[in-house]
Motif scaffolding. Structure first.
Motif, PDB file in Angstrom:
ATOM      1  N   LEU A  22      -5.990  -1.603  -2.150  1.00 39.36           N
ATOM      2  CA  LEU A  22      -5.214  -1.893  -3.363  1.00 39.36           C
ATOM      3  C   LEU A  22      -6.101  -1.940  -4.607  1.00 39.36           C
ATOM      4  O   LEU A  22      -5.803  -2.632  -5.581  1.00 39.36           O
ATOM      5  CB  LEU A  22      -4.423  -3.200  -3.220  1.00 39.36           C
ATOM      6  N   GLN A  23      -7.195  -1.187  -4.556  1.00 42.39           N
ATOM      7  CA  GLN A  23      -8.010  -1.006  -5.757  1.00 42.39           C
ATOM      8  C   GLN A  23      -7.303   0.014  -6.651  1.00 42.39           C
ATOM      9  O   GLN A  23      -7.001   1.121  -6.221  1.00 42.39           O
ATOM     10  CB  GLN A  23      -9.405  -0.514  -5.400  1.00 42.39           C
ATOM     11  N   ILE A  24      -7.027  -0.376  -7.895  1.00 43.70           N
ATOM     12  CA  ILE A  24      -6.289   0.468  -8.831  1.00 43.70           C
ATOM     13  C   ILE A  24      -7.077   0.563 -10.131  1.00 43.70           C
ATOM     14  O   ILE A  24      -7.577  -0.447 -10.631  1.00 43.70           O
ATOM     15  CB  ILE A  24      -4.889  -0.111  -9.133  1.00 43.70           C
ATOM     16  N   ASP A  83       1.494   6.313   1.946  1.00 38.93           N
ATOM     17  CA  ASP A  83       1.298   4.926   2.351  1.00 38.93           C
ATOM     18  C   ASP A  83      -0.096   4.740   2.944  1.00 38.93           C
ATOM     19  O   ASP A  83      -0.837   5.699   3.169  1.00 38.93           O
ATOM     20  CB  ASP A  83       2.399   4.445   3.308  1.00 38.93           C
ATOM     21  N   ARG A  84      -0.445   3.494   3.168  1.00 43.94           N
ATOM     22  CA  ARG A  84      -1.810   3.164   3.581  1.00 43.94           C
ATOM     23  C   ARG A  84      -2.121   3.649   4.986  1.00 43.94           C
ATOM     24  O   ARG A  84      -3.298   3.669   5.410  1.00 43.94           O
ATOM     25  CB  ARG A  84      -2.018   1.652   3.478  1.00 43.94           C
ATOM     26  N   ASN A  85      -1.125   4.061   5.755  1.00 45.90           N
ATOM     27  CA  ASN A  85      -1.349   4.583   7.104  1.00 45.90           C
ATOM     28  C   ASN A  85      -1.635   6.077   7.120  1.00 45.90           C
ATOM     29  O   ASN A  85      -1.815   6.662   8.188  1.00 45.90           O
ATOM     30  CB  ASN A  85      -0.142   4.278   7.986  1.00 45.90           C
ATOM     31  N   GLY A  86      -1.665   6.691   5.938  1.00 43.64           N
ATOM     32  CA  GLY A  86      -2.004   8.108   5.851  1.00 43.64           C
ATOM     33  C   GLY A  86      -0.813   9.037   5.895  1.00 43.64           C
ATOM     34  O   GLY A  86      -0.978  10.260   5.982  1.00 43.64           O
ATOM     35  N   GLY A 142       0.799  -1.213   0.000  1.00 39.27           N
ATOM     36  CA  GLY A 142       0.000   0.000   0.000  1.00 39.27           C
ATOM     37  C   GLY A 142       0.830   1.259   0.000  1.00 39.27           C
ATOM     38  O   GLY A 142       0.376   2.313   0.462  1.00 39.27           O
ATOM     39  N   LEU A 143       2.041   1.182  -0.534  1.00 41.31           N
ATOM     40  CA  LEU A 143       2.892   2.360  -0.691  1.00 41.31           C
ATOM     41  C   LEU A 143       2.851   2.805  -2.151  1.00 41.31           C
ATOM     42  O   LEU A 143       2.987   1.979  -3.060  1.00 41.31           O
ATOM     43  CB  LEU A 143       4.331   2.061  -0.305  1.00 41.31           C
ATOM     44  N   SER A 144       2.673   4.096  -2.372  1.00 41.67           N
ATOM     45  CA  SER A 144       2.668   4.628  -3.735  1.00 41.67           C
ATOM     46  C   SER A 144       3.727   5.707  -3.867  1.00 41.67           C
ATOM     47  O   SER A 144       4.055   6.406  -2.900  1.00 41.67           O
ATOM     48  CB  SER A 144       1.299   5.206  -4.113  1.00 41.67           C
ATOM     49  N   ILE A 145       4.267   5.842  -5.079  1.00 45.01           N
ATOM     50  CA  ILE A 145       5.210   6.911  -5.380  1.00 45.01           C
ATOM     51  C   ILE A 145       5.013   7.327  -6.824  1.00 45.01           C
ATOM     52  O   ILE A 145       4.757   6.490  -7.699  1.00 45.01           O
ATOM     53  CB  ILE A 145       6.676   6.469  -5.132  1.00 45.01           C
TER      54      ILE A 145
END
Length: 334
Positions: A305-307, A201-204, A146-149
């Motif tokens: 993780l819906q993309i 990340d997914r933790n905000g 759940g990490l994005s960059i």
């Protein structure tokens, strides 16, 4: 847009994709002038220290196309540094129970034929979905944790042999499960050019790394404003000296201001709202004279993780679900 699925060792992934492109597209490394070759070779030596595993992938790819790894590495590490570079819009928004990321990638329309969205799952690394207009290197992505960059080009005052954003993003996606770790990785990297990196990340936890060869700076959301956004300029006062500007043609400042207004007007964010912002004519570039504009858009919920992705000028209605990461995670748990 191509949709490869690459998994296994780094060498296996490179050999598989290089062989495929050689057999199906007769791929050859384009010619490089002496300046670009020298810059790329110096950067390739840096890459061997920064991320030796991905050098194994370059070696496998070079074997697949019947060329030397050094030439391939020099070509890849000079892309987006000494040539045409995209103009992009990116934002992330933290709700109480979800984090939404969204990005437009703007480039010459002729680059559409090179675009790809890949499932990449290296052995003993995190799996992820990522987009790019060049094989091996990445421009954005979301990994299994759940990490994005996502990056955006800045017209910096200096370039130096070092690590290009393509490989910084690769290493982040394959090794980091938090914004904090990604920020530390980027700050400790010898970068070759100026870019913004927006990480969530997914933790905000959301951050922007304003990165240049001379220096870097980190921006975090302000209290009561759980979002960040980037276009194609540095915002921090201490970084503006490393930004030569001249991005008015791509409406960078207008896009930045419109993102600000749009995000300030919302108390919560979901994927539909994110698609609406990316599709707005003030954000989505379609510069017909320059033949330049948005060639892909991605929105994601980092918690589920819906993309979803649009592979052309985005509209709210033309995004399609991306299911390969879910497929891979289920496959590996069987």
């Amino acid at each position: 847009m191509y949709h490869p699925r690459l998994y296994g060792s780094f060498h296996e992934m490179g050999l598989k994709y290089g062989t495929l492109l050689s057999e199906k597209a007769n791929f050859k490394i384009p010619p490089m002038n002496s300046q670009r070759l020298d810059f790329g070779l110096q950067s390739y030596r840096e890459l061997k220290t920064f991320y030796p595993e991905v050098v194994e992938e370059i070696e496998g790819f070079a074997q697949g196309i019947g060329d030397r790894p050094e030439r391939l590495g020099a070509f890849l590490l000079s892309l987006g540094v000494l040539g045409t570079t995209g103009q992009c819009s990116v934002f992330a928004f933290a709700n109480g129970d979800s984090v939404i990321m969204a990005r437009n990638y703007d480039m010459l329309f002729e680059y559409k034929k090179f675009t790809e969205s890949s499932l990449i799952a290296p052995t003993d690394k995190y799996a992820y979905i990522s987009q790019s207009d060049v094989f091996i290197g990445r421009a954005d992505g979301i990994n299994e944790k759940g990490l994005s960059i996502a990056m955006s080009f800045v017209n910096g005052t200096e370039t130096r042999p070092g690590i290009s954003f393509h490989f910084i993003i690769r290493k982040v996606l394959e090794n980091c499960d938090s914004t904090e770790k990604a920020v530390a990785l980027i700050r400790n990297t010898k970068v070759s050019s100026a870019n913004n990196f927006l990480i969530a990340d997914r933790n905000g936890s959301i951050a922007v790394v304003e990165s240049a060869p001379q220096k870097s700076n980190i921006r975090y959301p302000k209290e009561g404003k759980p979002f960040l956004y980037i276009t194609n300029q540095f915002i921090s006062p201490q970084m503006k000296v490393f930004d030569r500007g001249k991005v008015e043609w791509s409406q960078s400042f207008e896009r930045y201001d419109h993102l600000k207004r749009s995000l300030l007007s919302l108390k919560t964010m979901d994927m539909k709202k994110a698609k609406g912002i990316l599709s707005d004519k003030c954000i989505c570039l379609n510069l017909k004279k320059e033949r330049f504009g948005t060639i892909w858009s991605v929105v994601a919920n980092l918690n589920t993780l819906q993309i979803e992705r649009a592979e052309t000028l985005p509209k709210v209605t033309n995004y399609k679900p991306e299911t390969r990461l879910d497929w891979w995670l289920k496959k590996t748990k069987m």
